[in-house]
Write an enzyme that holds these catalytic residues in place. Structure first.
Site, PDB file in Angstrom:
ATOM      1  CB  CYS A   1      17.293 -15.694   2.013  1.00 18.50           C
ATOM      2  SG  CYS A   1      18.478 -14.765   1.900  1.00 18.50           S
TER       3      CYS A   1
ATOM      4  CG  ASP B   1      -6.529  -6.579  -4.281  1.00 26.39           C
ATOM      5  OD1 ASP B   1      -6.837  -6.840  -5.361  1.00 26.39           O
ATOM      6  OD2 ASP B   1      -5.532  -5.891  -3.888  1.00 26.39           O
TER       7      ASP B   1
ATOM      8  CB  CYS C   1      21.914 -15.122   3.521  1.00 24.32           C
ATOM      9  SG  CYS C   1      21.385 -13.386   3.995  1.00 24.32           S
TER      10      CYS C   1
ATOM     11  CB  CYS D   1      19.588 -15.222   6.830  1.00 24.07           C
ATOM     12  SG  CYS D   1      18.270 -14.945   5.382  1.00 24.07           S
TER      13      CYS D   1
ATOM     14  CG  ASP E   1      -1.714  -7.843   2.124  1.00 20.95           C
ATOM     15  OD1 ASP E   1      -1.343  -7.007   0.965  1.00 20.95           O
ATOM     16  OD2 ASP E   1      -2.611  -7.519   2.902  1.00 20.95           O
TER      17      ASP E   1
ATOM     18  CG  ASP F   1     -13.399  -3.130   0.828  1.00 18.76           C
ATOM     19  OD1 ASP F   1     -12.827  -3.204  -0.079  1.00 18.76           O
ATOM     20  OD2 ASP F   1     -12.854  -2.810   1.972  1.00 18.76           O
TER      21      ASP F   1
ATOM     22  CG  HIS G   1      17.590 -10.946   3.188  1.00 21.55           C
ATOM     23  ND1 HIS G   1      18.467 -11.814   4.152  1.00 21.55           N
ATOM     24  CD2 HIS G   1      17.162  -9.885   4.259  1.00 21.55           C
ATOM     25  CE1 HIS G   1      18.485 -11.412   5.384  1.00 21.55           C
ATOM     26  NE2 HIS G   1      17.563 -10.276   5.284  1.00 21.55           N
TER      27      HIS G   1
ATOM     28  CD  GLN H   1     -12.653  -0.796   4.975  1.00 24.14           C
ATOM     29  OE1 GLN H   1     -12.213   0.371   5.884  1.00 24.14           O
ATOM     30  NE2 GLN H   1     -12.088  -1.224   4.155  1.00 24.14           N
TER      31      GLN H   1
ATOM     32  N   GLY I   1     -10.207  -5.092  -5.533  1.00 25.44           N
ATOM     33  CA  GLY I   1     -10.110  -3.691  -6.241  1.00 25.44           C
ATOM     34  C   GLY I   1     -10.691  -2.520  -5.513  1.00 25.44           C
ATOM     35  N   GLY I   2     -10.973  -2.701  -4.347  1.00 16.71           N
ATOM     36  CA  GLY I   2     -11.573  -1.815  -3.357  1.00 16.71           C
ATOM     37  C   GLY I   2     -10.709  -0.648  -2.826  1.00 16.71           C
ATOM     38  CG  PHE I   3      -6.081  -0.291  -1.404  1.00 18.90           C
ATOM     39  CD1 PHE I   3      -6.264   0.343  -0.031  1.00 18.90           C
ATOM     40  CD2 PHE I   3      -5.169   0.485  -2.030  1.00 18.90           C
ATOM     41  CE1 PHE I   3      -5.119   1.122   0.399  1.00 18.90           C
ATOM     42  CE2 PHE I   3      -4.147   1.142  -1.557  1.00 18.90           C
ATOM     43  CZ  PHE I   3      -4.006   1.546  -0.191  1.00 18.90           C
TER      44      PHE I   3
END
Length: 377
Positions: free
Chosen positions: A311, A89, A314, A309, A271, A143, A340, A194, A91-93
């Site tokens: 994983c 990403d 499990c 499952c 994500d 952004d 998991h 945005q 860095g905008g967040f």
């Protein structure tokens, strides 16, 4: 690079080719903020749980260890031992989340580092330079993520500036990709839509950024204070104005229900920190909702977290044992829960892809939402 294999309604089943391999969409990117999944999960584990793309954070890696050090070490792929795609990403967040520590101007944003307080300046060019040093597969445009419920005038000004920043990002990335010492000369730039919850601003911005003909587009500034219904409405009205022949990425979202609804509206990439963050707090996902493994009723429960499952947790360990580890503050318990949850998300995306291929996404979504709403088993 991006090929739609089939559609079921607006849900897209596609594949996306990159210099670091081809991925199948829709997909969930596993969040490794500082080049590591929180919860003692290694990149070697990620392949075992079906991760296709790892996501790292430009701002955090710039602060520590420093993007120039990562470049010196051969780039993020070599540094963290991961040979599949990485998305960074921009860095905008942090412009949004570090609201008390920043000042926004046309040139960029001045931060105070959350680690040592030192002043950091980041604009479109700086963000692209950092991401080029990291040598990620996909770099996100710089952004401003305005609060979802901000007033209209603020959002209009913010989005206009984000649009200008995107042009600067594109120009700088083209320059960086042409330099002889750039590690990944095929780095891809995704633009970000945005506009908070103002549909006309969202649509206008989607039209503007689509003209730049970028390899992919994201929808940002959602899941930051608005209701789920408002988020779904913005997706309904915005996604049709982004290029269908490019991947669409809904940033920072979300719950399994959010993902199921967004896929139905044409979104490819997701994500979220939920699976790892919840796992570290003993909350695990199943097809019947979330469970808190610290609950006393699991003290002698010899079943896996979820029957069937695949994983690593499990396959071998009981709810009782994992609960014991968590109560004893053993890191292994946290690791099992995170593994998991990430497996659950990645496996759900596999099921989603199969449902779209078989033309039964609507019924799959309906049954999955009903099952998830069932509560703890």
């Amino acid at each position: 690079m991006y090929k739609i294999l089939c559609k079921d309604g607006r849900a897209k089943r596609a594949e996306f080719q990159t210099v670091h391999g081809t991925v199948q969409t829709p997909l969930f990117m596993n969040v490794g903020t500082a080049a590591a999944i929180k919860g003692a999960v290694a990149t070697t584990d990620l392949k075992d749980i079906g991760c296709q793309i790892e996501l790292s954070n430009t701002y955090h890696l710039h602060v520590r260890p420093g993007d120039k050090i990562v470049k010196q070490m051969g780039g993020l792929h070599k540094f963290m031992y991961w040979d599949r795609p990485i998305l960074t990403d921009s860095g905008g967040f942090q412009v949004f989340s570090l609201a008390g520590l920043r000042k926004i101007k046309e040139e960029g944003v001045t931060f105070n580092s959350h680690v040592d307080g030192r002043k950091i300046f980041m604009g479109p060019e700086e963000s692209m330079q950092i991401q080029s040093n990291l040598a990620s597969t996909i770099a996100m445009a710089f952004d401003e993520c305005a609060p979802a419920l901000a007033d209209r005038q603020y959002v209009e000004n913010s989005v206009a500036r984000t649009a200008r920043w995107l042009v600067r990002c594109k120009n700088e990335m083209e320059r960086l990709n042409s330099l002889p010492d750039t590690i990944n000369k095929n780095q891809l730039l995704f633009g970000i839509n945005q506009g908070a919850i103002y549909e006309d601003i969202r649509i206008d911005h989607a039209k503007r950024i689509s003209e730049l003909d970028l390899p992919g587009y994201a929808i940002g500034g959602l899941a930051v204070g608005e209701t789920a219904e408002q988020m779904y409405h913005i997706l309904d009205v915005t996604v049709p104005y982004l290029p269908e022949d490019r991947p669409t990425y809904l940033m920072g979202v979300g719950t399994p229900a959010n993902i199921l609804e967004a896929v139905d509206r044409g979104v490819d990439f997701f994500d979220c920190v939920y699976p790892s963050r919840n796992g570290r707090h003993a909350h695990v996902y199943t097809k019947h909702g979330k469970m808190n493994l610290k609950n006393a009723r699991f003290e002698t429960d010899d079943r896996p977290i979820e029957e069937g499952c695949g994983c690593p947790a499990c396959q071998h360990y009981s709810r009782a044992y994992i609960r014991h580890l968590l109560k004893a503050n053993e890191m292994l318990g946290m690791r099992f829960c995170v593994l998991h949850n990430l497996y659950f998300y990645n496996n759900m995306m596999k099921d989603i892809r199969e449902a779209i291929e078989e033309g039964r996404y609507h019924s799959y979504k309906k049954s999955m939402l009903e099952s998830l709403a069932g509560g703890e088993e």
